[in-house]
Design a protein around this motif. Structure first.
Motif, PDB file in Angstrom:
ATOM      1  N   GLY A  61      21.665  10.491  69.923  1.00 21.67           N
ATOM      2  CA  GLY A  61      21.622  11.888  69.113  1.00 21.67           C
ATOM      3  C   GLY A  61      22.994  12.335  68.918  1.00 21.67           C
ATOM      4  N   ASP A  62      23.113  12.573  67.518  1.00 22.91           N
ATOM      5  CA  ASP A  62      24.380  13.294  67.300  1.00 22.91           C
ATOM      6  C   ASP A  62      24.696  14.642  68.213  1.00 22.91           C
ATOM      7  OD1 ASP A  62      25.822  15.632  65.581  1.00 22.91           O
ATOM      8  OD2 ASP A  62      26.171  13.589  64.579  1.00 22.91           O
ATOM      9  N   PRO A 118      26.291   4.112  68.614  1.00 23.10           N
ATOM     10  CA  PRO A 118      27.151   4.322  69.886  1.00 23.10           C
ATOM     11  C   PRO A 118      28.620   4.240  68.869  1.00 23.10           C
ATOM     12  CG  PRO A 118      25.412   2.957  70.708  1.00 23.10           C
ATOM     13  CD  PRO A 118      25.057   3.141  69.335  1.00 23.10           C
ATOM     14  N   GLY A 119      29.525   5.245  69.055  1.00 23.35           N
ATOM     15  CA  GLY A 119      30.560   4.948  68.427  1.00 23.35           C
ATOM     16  C   GLY A 119      30.987   5.084  67.046  1.00 23.35           C
ATOM     17  N   SER A 120      29.751   5.507  66.323  1.00 20.61           N
ATOM     18  CA  SER A 120      29.979   5.624  64.800  1.00 20.61           C
ATOM     19  C   SER A 120      30.570   7.186  64.511  1.00 20.61           C
ATOM     20  CB  SER A 120      28.460   5.635  64.194  1.00 20.61           C
ATOM     21  OG  SER A 120      27.746   6.808  64.633  1.00 20.61           O
ATOM     22  N   THR A 121      31.071   6.929  63.253  1.00 20.21           N
ATOM     23  CA  THR A 121      31.750   8.096  62.979  1.00 20.21           C
ATOM     24  C   THR A 121      31.210   9.303  61.917  1.00 20.21           C
ATOM     25  OG1 THR A 121      32.616   7.122  61.005  1.00 20.21           O
ATOM     26  CG2 THR A 121      34.080   6.839  63.069  1.00 20.21           C
TER      27      THR A 121
END
Length: 280
Positions: A116-117, A158-161
């Motif tokens: 989740g963001d 996971p780890g995305s911008t």
């Protein structure tokens, strides 16, 4: 959302081919168990038949915690039936988990390893905390209202911008608002792309409608406009898959976006996400 968990017992001898596994031990004294596929392979035909035709399937399949992935493994034998029962809201099925928003009234599935963001989650937590506070003196609306362009929910790897994610925005519209007024699926898609390319301050943003489709739910009387389009400028190039629909004075927009360079990798996942989006 909670569901009573019960254990699943599938031990009817007449339905199984008898198999014997020899218990082996490694040099350090630990048991070497056969792989999960061998342990549960003989259950597949019986499990599928019982899942589809059995009584009280929902309670039977809720086999407690998803211990070492066994529950998801079993549900994977009949993913369509498991999803129809909404069991993927509890355990991943076929690599996807389900998100259900009973407040806003929508649902969709997303890759099970996506998170989740955090911005959206913190906002939701803050909103819940503020709801416990007494109203301001004078009756004024002192609380911060969510922006019309602020997602109700968002998920990403996971780890995305944030360049790669799926989000849903719910916006208030007039009660008689109708997407059909824009025309068919292609006309709606062109209108959406024009709106996106003209909404920013930059004048070099370009958009292209790649695909459009109309999906109808005759029972709920909802029309889903599924759109695929590209947006690019000198700074970015993105591929989007979106679903738009309206009901009872609210406009729902699911948007899955990816950098164009990553599109081949996530293409099939985006189509699955878009096709799963429904109002509840």
């Amino acid at each position: 959302m909670t569901m009573a968990a019960q254990h699943l017992f599938l031990t009817t001898k007449s339905n199984f081919t008898h198999r014997t596994y020899a218990t082996q031990y490694s040099d350090d004294g630990k048991q070497n168990l056969p792989p999960p596929a061998d342990q549960f392979g003989s259950l597949q035909s019986v499990f599928r038949r019982r899942l589809i035709t059995g009584v009280s399937a929902a309670s039977i399949l809720a086999v407690g915690a998803n211990f070492v992935g066994v529950t998801s493994f079993l549900l994977g034998f009949s993913p369509e039936a498991a999803r129809n029962l909404k069991l993927d809201a509890l355990y991943p099925v076929g690599g996807y988990s389900r998100y259900i928003d009973t407040n806003e009234g929508f649902e969709f599935i997303y890759p099970e390893n996506w998170l989740g963001d955090q911005t959206v989650l913190y906002r939701a937590a803050g909103k819940a905390e503020r709801s416990l506070d007494p109203p301001p003196l004078g009756g004024g609306g002192g609380g911060r209202r969510r922006s019309l362009n602020e997602p109700a929910v968002a998920f990403g790897p996971p780890g995305s911008t944030g360049e790669l994610n799926v989000s849903v925005i719910v916006s208030p519209v007039s009660i008689d608002f109708s997407i059909e007024a824009f025309g068919g699926a292609e006309e709606v898609g062109e209108a959406v792309v024009r709106k996106i390319t003209k909404s920013g301050k930059s004048t070099d943003i370009k958009g292209e409608l790649i695909r459009s489709n109309l999906r109808e739910d005759s029972l709920k009387k909802v029309k889903y406009y599924e759109l695929e389009f590209g947006v690019e400028s000198t700074n970015f190039k993105r591929h989007n898959v979106a679903v738009c629909c309206a009901r009872n004075g609210r406009l729902f927009t699911l948007n899955a976006q990816s950098p164009e360079s990553a599109w081949p990798q996530f293409k099939s996942q985006f189509y699955i996400i878009a096709d799963s989006f429904n109002l509840v």
